[in-house]
Design a protein around this motif. Structure first.
Motif, PDB file in Angstrom:
ATOM      1  N   UNK A  81       0.920  -1.241   0.280  1.00  0.00           N
ATOM      2  CA  UNK A  81       0.030  -0.182  -0.039  1.00  0.00           C
ATOM      3  C   UNK A  81       0.868   1.430   0.083  1.00  0.00           C
ATOM      4  N   UNK A  82       0.301   2.273  -0.329  1.00  0.00           N
ATOM      5  CA  UNK A  82       0.821   3.737  -0.467  1.00  0.00           C
ATOM      6  C   UNK A  82       2.051   3.902  -1.471  1.00  0.00           C
ATOM      7  N   UNK A  83       2.242   3.077  -2.248  1.00  0.00           N
ATOM      8  CA  UNK A  83       3.276   3.158  -3.382  1.00  0.00           C
ATOM      9  C   UNK A  83       3.079   4.472  -3.919  1.00  0.00           C
ATOM     10  N   UNK A  84       1.949   4.970  -4.270  1.00  0.00           N
ATOM     11  CA  UNK A  84       1.936   6.288  -4.966  1.00  0.00           C
ATOM     12  C   UNK A  84       2.425   7.672  -4.107  1.00  0.00           C
ATOM     13  N   UNK A  85       2.738   7.022  -2.792  1.00  0.00           N
ATOM     14  CA  UNK A  85       3.160   8.362  -1.850  1.00  0.00           C
ATOM     15  C   UNK A  85       4.538   8.338  -1.591  1.00  0.00           C
ATOM     16  N   UNK A  86       5.260   7.958  -2.425  1.00  0.00           N
ATOM     17  CA  UNK A  86       6.704   7.972  -2.322  1.00  0.00           C
ATOM     18  C   UNK A  86       7.285   9.279  -2.025  1.00  0.00           C
ATOM     19  N   UNK A  87       8.134   9.511  -1.219  1.00  0.00           N
ATOM     20  CA  UNK A  87       8.767  10.859  -1.118  1.00  0.00           C
ATOM     21  C   UNK A  87       9.502  11.341  -2.593  1.00  0.00           C
ATOM     22  N   UNK A  88       9.289  12.652  -2.987  1.00  0.00           N
ATOM     23  CA  UNK A  88       9.628  13.254  -4.107  1.00  0.00           C
ATOM     24  C   UNK A  88       9.135  12.771  -5.387  1.00  0.00           C
TER      25      UNK A  88
END
Length: 188
Positions: free
Chosen positions: A123-130
């Motif tokens: 989950x949350x792969x689209x919320x990676x830093x930068x």
């Protein structure tokens, strides 16, 4: 095939199908970002059924489908795999993909006309830093639950046969080895 296998185990074929079958010469659907703009889950369900029928005719058993990623940073190089930034939209579209490929109550799996859905990326792969793929997602539990888990919850409720872990970590713990994410949230 299982009968001729040395161990009596048949082959299980999976194919990438984030928006249609990702193969040379295969028909593709518009990318999820474009499909999300339609807000038309019934049409996506119908298109997903056609993709499943095509894959099944080729002997494929599982489709790896990108429905769980939320667009949080437009710099992310895989943003076209997202339906957008609305958790409600992603949840509805995920249900449509699962129903289309597997059938209502997995009916198309039972009669051999559909194929199993592997939801990705959990989950949350689209919320990676930068906006970098596979980068750390520095989010808290509330953001994880409210933004990133709705589509997975609905896809599993609809009967998806599997879920693929994301490439990123959440607050330093890789998703592929995240006990709370994989055990407490997904399995339990």
């Amino acid at each position: 095939v299982a009968a001729t296998s040395r161990h009596g185990v048949g082959v299980l074929l999976s194919e990438e199908a984030p928006h249609g079958h990702q193969a040379l010469g295969a028909p593709l659907l518009p990318a999820n970002f474009a499909i999300g703009a339609t807000w038309h889950p019934e049409l996506l369900e119908e298109a997903s059924a056609a993709v499943a029928a095509s894959l099944r005719a080729q002997g494929v058993h599982l489709a790896l489908v990108s429905t769980l990623d939320m667009l949080r940073d437009p710099r992310w190089g895989r943003s076209e795999e997202c339906f957008g930034e609305s958790p409600e939209l992603a949840a509805e579209m995920t249900r449509a993909v699962v129903r289309g490929m597997q059938g209502e109550g997995r009916a198309r799996l039972a009669d051999g006309t559909g194929l199993g859905v592997v939801l990705k990326h959990f989950a949350a792969q689209g919320d990676g830093l930068g906006g970098r793929n596979g980068q750390s997602a520095a989010i808290g539990g509330r953001e994880l639950r409210e933004i990133h888990l709705a589509a997975a919850r609905e896809g599993v409720r609809e009967g998806a046969v599997s879920v693929m872990a994301a490439y990123n970590d959440i607050d330093g713990i890789p998703c592929v080895a995240h006990p709370e994410l994989l055990t407490s949230i997904l399995r339990d």
